[in-house]
Each structure stands twice: as structure tokens, then as C-alpha cells.
Design an enzyme around this catalytic site. Structure first.
Site, PDB file in Angstrom:
ATOM      1  CG  HIS A 107      -0.182   4.467  -3.132  1.00 29.78           C
ATOM      2  ND1 HIS A 107       0.882   3.592  -3.023  1.00 29.78           N
ATOM      3  CD2 HIS A 107      -0.956   4.017  -4.153  1.00 29.78           C
ATOM      4  CE1 HIS A 107       0.740   2.636  -3.932  1.00 29.78           C
ATOM      5  NE2 HIS A 107      -0.359   2.864  -4.627  1.00 29.78           N
ATOM      6  CG  ASP A 151       4.844   3.138  -3.608  1.00 28.85           C
ATOM      7  OD1 ASP A 151       5.431   4.212  -3.349  1.00 28.85           O
ATOM      8  OD2 ASP A 151       3.853   2.740  -2.954  1.00 28.85           O
ATOM      9  CG  HIS A 194      -2.329   4.029   2.819  1.00 26.63           C
ATOM     10  ND1 HIS A 194      -2.572   5.153   2.054  1.00 26.63           N
ATOM     11  CD2 HIS A 194      -1.456   3.276   2.091  1.00 26.63           C
ATOM     12  CE1 HIS A 194      -1.890   5.084   0.926  1.00 26.63           C
ATOM     13  NE2 HIS A 194      -1.187   3.950   0.921  1.00 26.63           N
ATOM     14  CG  ASP A 247       3.989   5.426  -0.653  1.00 19.85           C
ATOM     15  OD1 ASP A 247       4.612   4.442  -0.206  1.00 19.85           O
ATOM     16  OD2 ASP A 247       2.971   5.321  -1.366  1.00 19.85           O
TER      17      ASP A 247
HETATM   18  N1  Q9C Z   1      -7.180  -3.811  -3.280  1.00 20.71           N
HETATM   19  C1  Q9C Z   1       1.479   1.634   0.354  1.00 20.71           C
HETATM   20  O1  Q9C Z   1       2.196   1.896  -0.591  1.00 20.71           O
HETATM   21  N2  Q9C Z   1      -3.820  -1.719  -3.423  1.00 20.71           N
HETATM   22  N3  Q9C Z   1       0.262   1.080   0.203  1.00 20.71           N
HETATM   23  C2  Q9C Z   1      -4.999  -1.337  -4.100  1.00 20.71           C
HETATM   24  C3  Q9C Z   1      -7.093  -2.703  -4.181  1.00 20.71           C
HETATM   25  C4  Q9C Z   1      -3.511  -0.875  -2.295  1.00 20.71           C
HETATM   26  C5  Q9C Z   1      -0.251   0.765  -1.115  1.00 20.71           C
HETATM   27  C6  Q9C Z   1      -5.686  -2.509  -4.746  1.00 20.71           C
HETATM   28  C7  Q9C Z   1      -2.176  -0.150  -2.416  1.00 20.71           C
HETATM   29  C8  Q9C Z   1      -1.678   0.337  -1.067  1.00 20.71           C
HETATM   30  C9  Q9C Z   1       1.961   1.886   1.744  1.00 20.71           C
HETATM   31 ZN    ZN Z   2       2.476   3.491  -1.716  1.00 24.16          ZN
END
Ligand code: Q9C
Ligand code: ZN
Length: 350
Positions: free
Chosen positions: A200, A288, A164, A198
Site C-alpha cells: 500500500h 503484503d 499510514h 509495502d
Molecule cells: N476498511 C498496512 O498494510 N483495509 N495497512 C481497507 C477498508 C485497509 C493496510 C479496507 C488496509 C490497510 C500497513
Molecule cells: Zn500494506
């Protein structure tokens, strides 16, 4: 048995990566325990150490400063280094996130962290820089192990994760883009394909290479209309300028299982590899997508990662596997081992 068949898979990890301990995040108005825990890395380590005949666990030795500079604006590391002087029990959660019309910030001021950060789950503290830099160092060493021909596949236990993080932005628990750093080290030797599995969208990686055609970025993920990072990762984002048609986003519905996932790989990834003819593959390995992951919305099982590993091995490319997400710590080590076994069990690969 071919001579190199008995070789172990190089695995890289530095214990200082465990010093970064984000405590909580704000998730849609709720303060929740931070999902990106040290127990994730410990779970992976445990399963690596349980298979000493398969894995060769090593620590990176050098801080990857030049490699980081190749990808990230220096302002990011100025900010992270500034956070080193925070008291041990203090954490900076940025709380002002400027939009397009707010454009001036000073990275030597921690209160300006929100300029670089795009969410409320990626805090800075005194240990963040060291952990993120050692995580990137794992990516560098993993890349070298493959680029030198020492091993056809190697695994970087990168934690914190990276996909990210953009050139001068951080978020999604990511501070430095480990996969982008890896691809940048490789690109002088030939075309690089980054495949991000991943749950996301790999928004940082996409944005870093969006206008390039020597690094092709593909991400398979939950629909950003419903899931983080929300504002990009849509299928109509295809790259820009000479990079046009060198970025591919594949979204898949909530509940996607292993069978559906394998169909996507067969249908969408094989043609890209045939056409783009990469010399190297960088795999952003997030878990995930696991059925009981607390954040992700897919339904993959442990055995499915073995199939994915086998599919990727069959591509026959030198492959740099880098850890990204995966938040059910107790199953994470098992799932990582399943993916890597998928490579090692495919007898034509190594
Ligand atoms: N604060 C990875 O899997 N959470 N990152 C969203 C809002 C963020 C995941 C909730 C998720 C990021 C590397
Ligand atoms: Zn992720």
C-alpha cells in the site's frame, strides 16, 4: 572474515505489542476478521528465534515520548491515552469522519476519534497506546543500533505498523508513523531516503515529509485507484515547495511478480540513490506484496524478498528495516527472514 561479519543482526520487539488485538474491520460493507493479528508478530518471532546465530533479539526499554513528539501532533497521543480508560472488552470504532468543512474536535472525547481517523479498520481500545508506543520504541532502538554504527542493518519488529499514520491522522491499522520517527532521528546527521515496499502507498510518510527535501520518500504500491488508501499515492504527487521532486510514487499493476519488482528497483531506485546520495536508508518492509496475501494484489514469492534484500544491501547504505504490513501470518516469518538473509548473504555489505 572481516571482524564484524560474525555480528548478529539486532532485532527489536516488546511483548506488550501483542496486547493490541483489533477484532474486526468494516471492509466495503462487510464485517471481516481483522487482518492485523498478533499471529503476524508471533510468526516473525518464531522465525527470528529459529535463527539464534543470525539475530540478536532485544526489547526496547524506554517509551519513546520525545521521538513521537518530533513527528506527531500531541492531540493524537491525548486521544490514544484517553482510550486507555476504555473497559477491557470495549473498542472504539469511529463512525463519523469529517471532511474539509468540519473542523473542530476535542481529542479528550473518544467520540471525536473520527476527526483523526480516516478509515473503519483502525479501532482504539485500552491497549492501543501501549502497543503503538512500544512499536515506535522498536523503531527508535533500531535506528540507534544503526546510527551509532553498532550494526550496518537492524530490524524493528514494529507492530502495529506505521506508514499510514500522518502528523495528526491515523488509519490503515497504523497509529504512529514508525518510519517517520526513525527518519526524523537521523536527519540531523544527513539525508535520509525512505523506501516503502509495502503493497500500500505510504500516505502518512508522504504527507509528513511532503514539503521537505532532507527526507526523500519513495513508495512502490498497487494503484490507489483500485487499492487502499485510494485518495493519494498517485504518480503525479512529487512533493511541494522545497520538497518538490523529493517524493516519488511508483504504481504497479495487479499481479506484479518478483521479476517486474526487481526491474522497478533497478530502473527507478538506483538513479534516486545516485542523485540524492542519502546517508541512511529507512526501509518500510511490508510483505503484503506476497502472492497469497489476503489483502495485497501483487505476486511476489519468498525468494523474491531475498533478491530485494540483496539489491538494497548492494546500495551500501546503513539501513533501518521496519516492519509494516503482510497479512498471511503463516508465511510472514519466512518472508521476513528471506529479506533479511538477502542482506546478510551479500558478502560486501556487513
Ligand atoms: N476498511 C498496512 O498494510 N483495509 N495497512 C481497507 C477498508 C485497509 C493496510 C479496507 C488496509 C490497510 C500497513
Ligand atoms: Zn500494506
Amino acid at each position: 572474515m572481516p571482524a564484524n561479519k560474525s555480528k548478529k543482526t539486532p532485532v527489536f520487539f516488546h511483548t506488550d505489542q501483542l496486547n493490541h488485538k483489533p477484532l474486526f474491520e468494516w471492509a466495503f460493507g462487510q464485517k471481516i476478521k481483522h487482518p492485523e493479528t498478533t499471529s503476524r508478530a508471533e510468526s516473525i518471532l518464531k522465525s527470528i528465534q529459529a535463527n539464534p546465530a543470525t539475530y540478536d533479539l532485544r526489547a526496547p526499554k524506554r517509551f519513546p515520548l520525545d521521538a513521537i513528539k518530533g513527528i506527531h501532533n500531541t492531540e493524537l497521543s491525548v486521544l490514544y491515552k484517553r482510550a486507555k480508560s476504555l473497559p477491557k472488552d470495549k473498542t472504539m470504532y469511529p463512525s463519523v469522519f469529517p471532511k474539509r468543512d468540519l473542523r473542530t474536535a476535542d481529542p479528550t472525547r473518544l467520540q471525536h476519534a473520527g476527526y483523526y481517523c480516516f478509515d473503519s479498520g483502525t479501532p482504539l481500545n485500552s491497549t492501543t497506546w501501549s502497543a503503538a508506543a512500544w512499536s515506535a520504541a522498536c523503531a527508535v532502538e533500531t535506528t540507534k543500533a544503526v546510527a551509532t554504527g553498532e550494526s550496518k542493518m537492524a530490524y524493528g519488529l514494529c507492530r502495529p505498523p506505521g506508514h499510514h499514520a500522518g502528523e495528526s491522522t491515523f488509519g490503515g491499522y497504523c497509529y504512529l508513523n514508525n518510519a517517520a520517527i526513525a527518519a526524523h532521528l537521523l536527519r540531523s546527521q544527513g539525508r535520509v531516503l525512505i523506501l516503502d515496499i509495502d503493497f500500500h502507498h505510504g500516505n502518512g510518510t508522504q504527507s509528513i515529509f511532503y514539503k521537505n527535501k532532507d527526507v526523500f520518500t519513495v513508495s512502490i504500491h498497487g494503484d490507489p485507484k483500485d487499492y487502499f488508501p485510494f485518495y493519494c499515492g498517485h504518480e503525479n504527487e512529487r512533493g511541494e515547495g522545497i520538497g518538490k521532486n523529493h517524493n516519488l510514487n511508483i504504481t504497479s499493476p495487479t499481479g506484479t511478480d518478483g521479476q517486474e519488482y526487481m526491474r522497478i528497483l533497478q530502473k527507478k531506485i538506483l538513479p534516486i540513490v545516485k542523485k540524492f546520495q542519502p546517508k541512511f536508508l529507512v526501509l518500510c518492509a511490508g510483505f503484503d506484496t506476497y502472492v497469497s496475501d489476503p489483502i495485497g494484489g501483487f505476486a511476489l514469492e519468498t525468494e523474491d524478498y531475498h533478491d530485494i534484500g540483496g539489491f538494497i544491501a548492494k546500495l551500501g547504505l546503513p539501513t533501518i528495516v521496519l516492519q509494516e504490513g503482510g497479512y498471511e501470518a503463516k508465511s510472514l516469518g519466512r518472508n521476513v527472514h528471506s529479506l533479511l538473509s538477502g542482506f546478510n548473504d551479500f558478502k560486501h555489505y556487513l
